[in-house]
Design a protein around this motif. Structure first.
Motif, short mmCIF file in Angstrom:
data_model
loop_
_atom_site.label_atom_id
_atom_site.label_comp_id
_atom_site.label_asym_id
_atom_site.label_seq_id
_atom_site.Cartn_x
_atom_site.Cartn_y
_atom_site.Cartn_z
N TYR A 27 7.41 3.19 -2.59
CA TYR A 27 8.57 4.06 -2.35
C TYR A 27 8.46 5.32 -3.21
O TYR A 27 8.67 6.44 -2.74
N VAL A 28 8.10 5.12 -4.48
CA VAL A 28 7.93 6.26 -5.39
C VAL A 28 6.69 7.06 -5.02
O VAL A 28 6.71 8.30 -5.01
N GLU A 29 5.60 6.37 -4.71
CA GLU A 29 4.36 7.06 -4.34
C GLU A 29 4.56 7.96 -3.13
O GLU A 29 3.99 9.06 -3.04
N LEU A 30 5.38 7.50 -2.18
CA LEU A 30 5.65 8.28 -0.97
C LEU A 30 6.67 9.39 -1.20
O LEU A 30 6.84 10.27 -0.36
N LEU A 75 7.03 10.86 9.54
CA LEU A 75 7.64 9.70 8.90
C LEU A 75 6.87 9.20 7.68
O LEU A 75 5.63 9.18 7.68
N ASN A 76 7.62 8.78 6.68
CA ASN A 76 7.09 8.00 5.56
C ASN A 76 7.57 6.57 5.74
O ASN A 76 8.78 6.32 5.82
N LEU A 77 6.64 5.64 5.78
CA LEU A 77 6.96 4.25 6.11
C LEU A 77 6.32 3.30 5.12
O LEU A 77 5.26 3.59 4.55
N ILE A 78 6.95 2.14 4.94
CA ILE A 78 6.34 1.04 4.21
C ILE A 78 6.31 -0.15 5.17
O ILE A 78 7.36 -0.65 5.58
N THR A 79 5.12 -0.55 5.56
CA THR A 79 4.97 -1.65 6.51
C THR A 79 4.61 -2.92 5.76
O THR A 79 3.68 -2.92 4.94
N LEU A 80 5.35 -3.99 6.04
CA LEU A 80 5.17 -5.26 5.34
C LEU A 80 4.71 -6.31 6.33
O LEU A 80 5.52 -6.81 7.14
N HIS A 81 3.43 -6.62 6.32
CA HIS A 81 2.89 -7.71 7.14
C HIS A 81 2.87 -8.94 6.24
O HIS A 81 1.97 -9.11 5.42
N LEU A 82 3.88 -9.79 6.39
CA LEU A 82 4.06 -10.93 5.49
C LEU A 82 3.87 -12.22 6.26
O LEU A 82 4.67 -12.57 7.13
N GLY A 83 2.79 -12.90 5.97
CA GLY A 83 2.51 -14.20 6.55
C GLY A 83 1.73 -15.01 5.55
O GLY A 83 1.79 -14.76 4.35
N SER A 84 0.96 -15.99 6.02
CA SER A 84 0.08 -16.72 5.11
C SER A 84 -0.88 -15.77 4.42
O SER A 84 -1.18 -15.90 3.24
N GLY A 85 -1.37 -14.79 5.18
CA GLY A 85 -2.01 -13.62 4.60
C GLY A 85 -0.97 -12.52 4.58
O GLY A 85 -0.25 -12.33 5.57
N ALA A 86 -0.86 -11.79 3.49
CA ALA A 86 0.22 -10.81 3.36
C ALA A 86 -0.30 -9.52 2.76
O ALA A 86 -1.11 -9.54 1.83
N SER A 87 0.15 -8.41 3.31
CA SER A 87 -0.22 -7.11 2.76
C SER A 87 0.88 -6.11 3.06
O SER A 87 1.67 -6.27 3.99
N ILE A 88 0.90 -5.06 2.23
CA ILE A 88 1.89 -4.00 2.36
C ILE A 88 1.15 -2.67 2.34
O ILE A 88 0.20 -2.49 1.57
N THR A 89 1.59 -1.74 3.19
CA THR A 89 0.92 -0.45 3.31
C THR A 89 1.92 0.68 3.22
O THR A 89 3.03 0.59 3.77
N ALA A 90 1.53 1.74 2.52
CA ALA A 90 2.32 2.97 2.44
C ALA A 90 1.75 3.97 3.44
O ALA A 90 0.55 4.25 3.43
#
Length: 400
Positions: free
Chosen positions: A315-318, A200-215
């Motif tokens: 999305y492009v990087e993956l 799988l290729n995934l983009i995980t979005l942990h969005l809260g007061s602290g926020a980060s996105i991972t490929a």
């Protein structure tokens, strides 16, 4: 059986869970929201029964004391002596800590020395550890590290465009954060999609007061939005996200500040949604104010735009993604943010089912013709932490 109290202290909330190991059987869980804000919110769930109340403003120390009090006052445990172990989420382990550990005085000192890598978090987490060590003397305490998931990022995304010797000699790299959550979300997405994680290729979005996105490419993280410290990446509750580094000396002069650390602290505590809006770091407050307050509306727009830019880049990087996964306080609970983000990704063929999105139930939210699945998967950092701590306990027993 081991009764384990898990503490997940963040910048705006403190989550906890009481579990029995080795099965990671939950006994109770709760959360203290709006830390260091007026009207802190205390939530406790026992046997499916939810209790919610508003209390005067709590900081992390007050939140820890509140948790310990309610565990006994609500008869969740007969006394604090029933707690056999405590586990802590720690944001920055640097290159020193690459897996869960049992805490000792020397390791606690090492955590304090890593505070520069997470000035909002590591000192807070050390305070929580010290408080629980004092409140529960003799009870073993464990740490699980957010940064460990990103230890093996490829060098092309892990290091910065600075002299290579600096990166090597001073251990300057993208450490990333929220790794406990991102790892859990990737694993859960594989279960939800019924496919092996390494396909799988995934983009995980942990969005809260602290926020980060991972490929995540073929099951392994290859890029993430936070960097050397958690102030970088997206605009967050009180953190600026990415800014030009020249801003540090510039603001030192303009604000008559004596040290770079004073600027960095303001980028951590006075910026982000709070700094732009001038109202609040809490997304709920900004939604309420946005219709009549231009700065609140601007803060929302900036957040959405930055999420879209990162998702598009990953999305492009993956080379395309099988799924986008929303999690965290905003990602799980804010259908307006989810809809705004996905609407702007329509150019990639990604679409939401609007009714599913409004309902906000865990699972698939994507339309039937979406080019990638859109999933809402409530993160469970505490469960992931419990599994890692059980591995440490098992290894300790093997050594006896």
């Amino acid at each position: 059986m081991t009764t384990l109290l898990l503490i997940n202290a963040g910048s705006s909330s403190l989550k906890w869970q009481l579990m029995q190991l080795p099965e990671a059987q939950p006994l109770a869980h709760g959360q203290v929201e709006r830390l260091n804000l007026p009207d802190s919110i205390v939530k406790v769930v026992v046997d499916g029964v939810k209790t919610k109340l508003t209390v005067p403003q709590l900081d992390e120390v007050g939140a820890i004391n509140d948790v310990l009090h309610r565990l006994v006052a609500m008869a969740i445990i007969p006394s604090l002596s029933a707690i056999d172990a405590v586990g802590h989420r720690v944001v920055a382990g640097g290159t020193v800590f690459q897996q869960a550990i049992r805490l000792t005085d020397d390791r606690l000192l090492a955590l304090q020395e890593l505070s520069e890598l997470a000035p909002l978090h590591n000192p807070l987490e050390v305070r929580c550890i010290e408080l629980l060590m004092a409140s529960l003397p003799g009870v073993p305490q464990y740490a699980v590290f957010d940064s460990a998931y990103f230890h093996d990022l490829p060098e092309e995304t892990a290091i910065y465009g600075i002299p290579y010797d600096w990166s090597r000699d001073f251990q300057i790299r993208r450490y990333g954060e929220h790794g406990i959550s991102h790892r859990y979300l990737a694993q859960q997405a594989a279960l939800e999609l019924g496919r092996p994680l390494d396909t799988l290729n995934l983009i995980t979005l942990h969005l809260g007061s602290g926020a980060s996105i991972t490929a995540v490419k073929q099951g392994r993280p290859i890029d993430t939005s936070m960097g050397l410290t958690p102030v970088t990446g997206l605009l967050m509750g009180t953190r600026s996200g990415n800014v030009d580094p020249s801003l540090v000396p510039y603001l030192m002069k303009r604000l008559n500040l004596a040290t770079p650390e004073e600027v960095i602290m303001r980028l951590n505590t006075e910026s982000g949604l709070l700094g732009v809006s001038g109202i609040s770091s809490d997304m709920r407050d900004l939604h309420e104010a946005a219709a009549t307050n231009a700065r609140a509306a601007l803060a929302l727009e900036m957040f959405i735009t930055q999420v879209v830019k990162l998702v598009g880049a990953y999305y492009v990087e993956l080379g395309g993604a099988d799924a986008l996964i929303f999690a965290g306080g905003i990602g799980e609970k804010d259908e307006l943010i989810r809809q705004a983000v996905i609407d702007r990704l329509a150019v990639l063929g990604i679409r939401l089912d609007r009714e599913l999105n409004v309902a906000g139930e865990a699972g698939r939210l994507s339309a039937a013709d979406s080019a990638a699945e859109v999933l809402l998967l409530p993160t469970n950092e505490e469960l992931a932490m419990a599994r890692e701590i059980q591995e440490v306990i098992t290894s300790e027993l093997d050594l006896v």
